[in-house]
Design a protein around this motif. Structure first.
Motif, PDB file in Angstrom:
ATOM      1  N   ILE A  61       0.865  -1.179   0.000  1.00 38.19           N
ATOM      2  CA  ILE A  61       0.000   0.000   0.000  1.00 38.19           C
ATOM      3  C   ILE A  61       0.899   1.226   0.000  1.00 38.19           C
ATOM      4  O   ILE A  61       2.099   1.125   0.282  1.00 38.19           O
ATOM      5  CB  ILE A  61      -0.986   0.046   1.198  1.00 38.19           C
ATOM      6  CG1 ILE A  61      -0.246   0.181   2.526  1.00 38.19           C
ATOM      7  CG2 ILE A  61      -1.906  -1.153   1.186  1.00 38.19           C
ATOM      8  CD1 ILE A  61      -1.174   0.464   3.709  1.00 38.19           C
ATOM      9  N   ASP A  62       0.327   2.363  -0.305  1.00 34.12           N
ATOM     10  CA  ASP A  62       1.110   3.595  -0.334  1.00 34.12           C
ATOM     11  C   ASP A  62       1.736   3.862   1.031  1.00 34.12           C
ATOM     12  O   ASP A  62       1.075   3.722   2.065  1.00 34.12           O
ATOM     13  CB  ASP A  62       0.234   4.785  -0.720  1.00 34.12           C
ATOM     14  CG  ASP A  62      -0.202   4.736  -2.169  1.00 34.12           C
ATOM     15  OD1 ASP A  62       0.446   4.027  -2.966  1.00 34.12           O
ATOM     16  OD2 ASP A  62      -1.204   5.400  -2.503  1.00 34.12           O
ATOM     17  N   CYS A 105       0.866   7.747   6.190  1.00 36.51           N
ATOM     18  CA  CYS A 105      -0.267   7.394   7.055  1.00 36.51           C
ATOM     19  C   CYS A 105      -1.618   7.397   6.357  1.00 36.51           C
ATOM     20  O   CYS A 105      -2.550   6.765   6.828  1.00 36.51           O
ATOM     21  CB  CYS A 105      -0.318   8.350   8.244  1.00 36.51           C
ATOM     22  SG  CYS A 105       1.080   8.168   9.346  1.00 36.51           S
ATOM     23  N   THR A 106      -1.762   8.061   5.228  1.00 32.44           N
ATOM     24  CA  THR A 106      -3.070   8.228   4.611  1.00 32.44           C
ATOM     25  C   THR A 106      -3.718   6.896   4.245  1.00 32.44           C
ATOM     26  O   THR A 106      -4.869   6.632   4.610  1.00 32.44           O
ATOM     27  CB  THR A 106      -2.971   9.131   3.361  1.00 32.44           C
ATOM     28  OG1 THR A 106      -2.407  10.375   3.761  1.00 32.44           O
ATOM     29  CG2 THR A 106      -4.321   9.361   2.740  1.00 32.44           C
ATOM     30  N   ALA A 107      -3.018   6.034   3.526  1.00 30.80           N
ATOM     31  CA  ALA A 107      -3.594   4.767   3.087  1.00 30.80           C
ATOM     32  C   ALA A 107      -3.883   3.852   4.269  1.00 30.80           C
ATOM     33  O   ALA A 107      -4.961   3.255   4.355  1.00 30.80           O
ATOM     34  CB  ALA A 107      -2.675   4.081   2.087  1.00 30.80           C
ATOM     35  N   ALA A 123      10.666   2.152  -1.538  1.00 32.47           N
ATOM     36  CA  ALA A 123      10.233   3.150  -2.533  1.00 32.47           C
ATOM     37  C   ALA A 123       9.019   3.862  -1.965  1.00 32.47           C
ATOM     38  O   ALA A 123       9.112   4.456  -0.906  1.00 32.47           O
ATOM     39  CB  ALA A 123       9.972   2.499  -3.874  1.00 32.47           C
ATOM     40  N   ALA A 124       7.881   3.750  -2.609  1.00 30.12           N
ATOM     41  CA  ALA A 124       6.697   4.492  -2.159  1.00 30.12           C
ATOM     42  C   ALA A 124       5.639   3.590  -1.539  1.00 30.12           C
ATOM     43  O   ALA A 124       4.479   3.977  -1.407  1.00 30.12           O
ATOM     44  CB  ALA A 124       6.088   5.245  -3.338  1.00 30.12           C
TER      45      ALA A 124
END
Length: 153
Positions: free
Chosen positions: A21-22, A25-27, A52-53
């Motif tokens: 997942i991304d 904290c958002t995801a 990475a991301a």
């Protein structure tokens, strides 16, 4: 005792892992909110260091939540862009001790005791006062015995 004063277990645990997942904290917050909104109580939340991301993000919950977990995944929320890995048949072993905060090597001792009995640990989470270990349910009795012997309980 060696820092541990109590060992307990909780049966019928399910592991949910989002392998990618991304990062940030958002995801993770959104994913946890979807499950919270459905009344799913999560435990043993774990995240890898970013690659990475993205990160790998896991949590446990009671297997009684299987239906709502599957419903949430099937709904295809925007932050759930990759299918999670879901498995059941686990037990959460919890080692607790107020002395853990000032004790060295408690987790190392626990893992060594389990390794000596060829018991694999799937997930580990810790706090100042406890260590939670996720193991396969068929190893519960042997794990509890090995840990009680190791910590002289």
């Amino acid at each position: 005792m060696y820092g541990v004063s109590k060992i307990t277990s909780e049966q019928d645990i399910m592991l949910v892992t989002f392998p990618e997942i991304d990062a940030g904290c958002t995801a993770a917050a959104a994913v946890l909110q979807y499950f919270s909104d459905a009344g799913v109580i999560v435990d043993m939340i774990s995240q890898t260091a970013p690659r990475a991301a993205s990160v790998s993000f896991s949590f446990t919950c009671s297997s009684r939540y299987f239906a709502p977990v599957m419903r949430i995944i099937a709904e295809g929320h925007k932050n759930i862009t990759v299918s999670p890995l879901i498995s059941s048949g686990y037990v959460k072993i919890n080692l607790f001790g107020e002395e853990m905060v000032t004790s060295c090597g408690v987790c190392a001792k626990a893992l060594a005791a389990l390794a000596a009995h060829q018991i694999d640990v799937t997930l580990i989470t810790t706090s100042d006062l406890d260590i939670s270990l996720l193991i396969h349910q068929e190893n519960e009795d042997a794990a509890l015995q090995a840990l009680k012997e190791a910590f002289v309980l």
